[in-house]
Motif scaffolding. Structure first.
Motif, PDB file in Angstrom:
ATOM      1  N   ARG A 124      -4.818 -32.560  26.345  1.00  0.00           N
ATOM      2  CA  ARG A 124      -3.267 -31.463  26.463  1.00  0.00           C
ATOM      3  C   ARG A 124      -2.956 -31.763  24.507  1.00  0.00           C
ATOM      4  NH1 ARG A 124      -4.625 -32.391  30.528  1.00  0.00           N
ATOM      5  NH2 ARG A 124      -3.847 -32.257  32.477  1.00  0.00           N
ATOM      6  N   PHE A 125      -3.386 -32.484  23.980  1.00  0.00           N
ATOM      7  CA  PHE A 125      -2.487 -32.852  22.293  1.00  0.00           C
ATOM      8  C   PHE A 125      -3.834 -32.074  21.075  1.00  0.00           C
ATOM      9  CE2 PHE A 125      -0.903 -35.840  25.352  1.00  0.00           C
ATOM     10  CZ  PHE A 125       0.412 -35.828  25.175  1.00  0.00           C
ATOM     11  N   GLY A 138     -11.121 -34.062  16.474  1.00  0.00           N
ATOM     12  CA  GLY A 138      -9.850 -34.201  16.830  1.00  0.00           C
ATOM     13  C   GLY A 138      -8.873 -33.409  15.485  1.00  0.00           C
ATOM     14  N   ALA A 139      -8.046 -32.320  16.098  1.00  0.00           N
ATOM     15  CA  ALA A 139      -6.795 -32.238  15.629  1.00  0.00           C
ATOM     16  C   ALA A 139      -5.604 -31.511  16.185  1.00  0.00           C
ATOM     17  CB  ALA A 139      -6.997 -30.958  14.692  1.00  0.00           C
ATOM     18  N   PRO A 140      -4.462 -31.654  15.563  1.00  0.00           N
ATOM     19  CA  PRO A 140      -3.131 -31.528  16.843  1.00  0.00           C
ATOM     20  C   PRO A 140      -3.484 -30.628  16.633  1.00  0.00           C
ATOM     21  CG  PRO A 140      -2.354 -32.151  14.247  1.00  0.00           C
ATOM     22  CD  PRO A 140      -4.131 -32.412  15.344  1.00  0.00           C
ATOM     23  N   ALA A 141      -2.705 -30.371  18.287  1.00  0.00           N
ATOM     24  CA  ALA A 141      -1.983 -29.295  18.692  1.00  0.00           C
ATOM     25  C   ALA A 141      -0.429 -29.575  18.904  1.00  0.00           C
ATOM     26  CB  ALA A 141      -2.460 -28.905  20.111  1.00  0.00           C
ATOM     27  N   GLY A 142       0.100 -28.056  18.550  1.00  0.00           N
ATOM     28  CA  GLY A 142       1.726 -28.016  18.720  1.00  0.00           C
ATOM     29  C   GLY A 142       2.128 -28.669  17.911  1.00  0.00           C
ATOM     30  N   GLY A 189     -11.184 -27.081  27.550  1.00  0.00           N
ATOM     31  CA  GLY A 189     -12.164 -25.473  26.779  1.00  0.00           C
ATOM     32  C   GLY A 189     -11.165 -24.244  25.851  1.00  0.00           C
ATOM     33  N   LYS A 190     -10.076 -24.474  24.957  1.00  0.00           N
ATOM     34  CA  LYS A 190      -9.715 -24.487  23.448  1.00  0.00           C
ATOM     35  C   LYS A 190     -10.837 -23.533  23.071  1.00  0.00           C
ATOM     36  CE  LYS A 190      -5.351 -26.704  24.294  1.00  0.00           C
ATOM     37  NZ  LYS A 190      -4.768 -28.262  23.749  1.00  0.00           N
ATOM     38  N   LEU A 191     -11.611 -24.364  22.620  1.00  0.00           N
ATOM     39  CA  LEU A 191     -12.867 -23.926  21.807  1.00  0.00           C
ATOM     40  C   LEU A 191     -13.476 -22.364  22.191  1.00  0.00           C
ATOM     41  CD1 LEU A 191     -14.343 -23.164  19.493  1.00  0.00           C
ATOM     42  CD2 LEU A 191     -15.903 -26.285  20.407  1.00  0.00           C
TER      43      LEU A 191
END
Length: 191
Positions: free
Chosen positions: A165-166, A131-135, A172-174
């Motif tokens: 989303r966060f 878990g790491a933040p996006a944006g 699916g980003k990986l």
């Protein structure tokens, strides 16, 4: 057979059937093996250590060259292969260990070559462990979000719908990052 003996037998049978190592090995043994193709093993989740160990054992039986990878469990464990580091993440809420694991995972994805193969092994807890933040969110923001979701009473599917989303690797980003590195037209998924 006495009732107690039967219950113990059933208990041990159920535990053996749920063991992630043999399940992973059985699935991977069915895949075509090309010893010339460099192999990356990425295992993330509460069952990542036994899954990675089974994957390494399978790769060795298939005479595969392990190029690298990463294992992200919730607690320290030994590395299944010298080329595959273990980076412990936080669970059930992502913290600074999860951020470090997510960063290390990003470094692995960038090292995967266009002709390489990746065995991606995911189990429960992966969302928090990497878990790491996006944006513009911070790690503290993400940790607070996870705490609120855990206290909300939502089921895991609903929580993950919000989490993806966060997070850097959710939704699916990986897979997308690996696709961009590998550049393959198709990806196979096995459960």
């Amino acid at each position: 057979m006495r009732d107690r003996d039967l219950l113990e037998h059933l208990y041990h049978t159920a535990i053996a059937a749920a063991n992630p190592g043999p399940a992973v090995a059985a699935a991977l043994e069915q895949e075509p093996a090309d010893p010339a193709t460099p192999l990356w093993i990425v295992a993330v989740g509460k069952a990542s250590a036994p899954m990675a160990a089974a994957a390494v054992a399978t790769a060795r039986r298939q005479h595969r060259r392990i190029a690298g990878g990463i294992v992200v469990p919730p607690a320290p464990t030994s590395a299944p292969d010298p080329t595959i580091p273990v980076v412990v993440g936080d669970h059930p809420e992502p913290g600074h260990h999860s951020l470090a694991a997510a960063t290390a995972l990003g470094e692995v994805t960038q090292r995967v070559g266009p002709k390489d193969e990746v065995w991606m092994l995911l189990s429960g807890g992966a969302t928090s462990l990497i878990g790491a933040p996006a944006g513009e969110a911070t790690q503290d923001d993400l940790q607070r979000l996870y705490a609120l979701l855990l206290a909300s009473g939502l089921d895991i599917t609903a929580m993950n719908t919000v989490r993806k989303r966060f997070t850097r690797w959710g939704g699916g980003k990986l897979a997308q990052a690996l696709y961009m590195e590998i550049g393959r037209a198709s990806c196979r998924e096995r459960v």
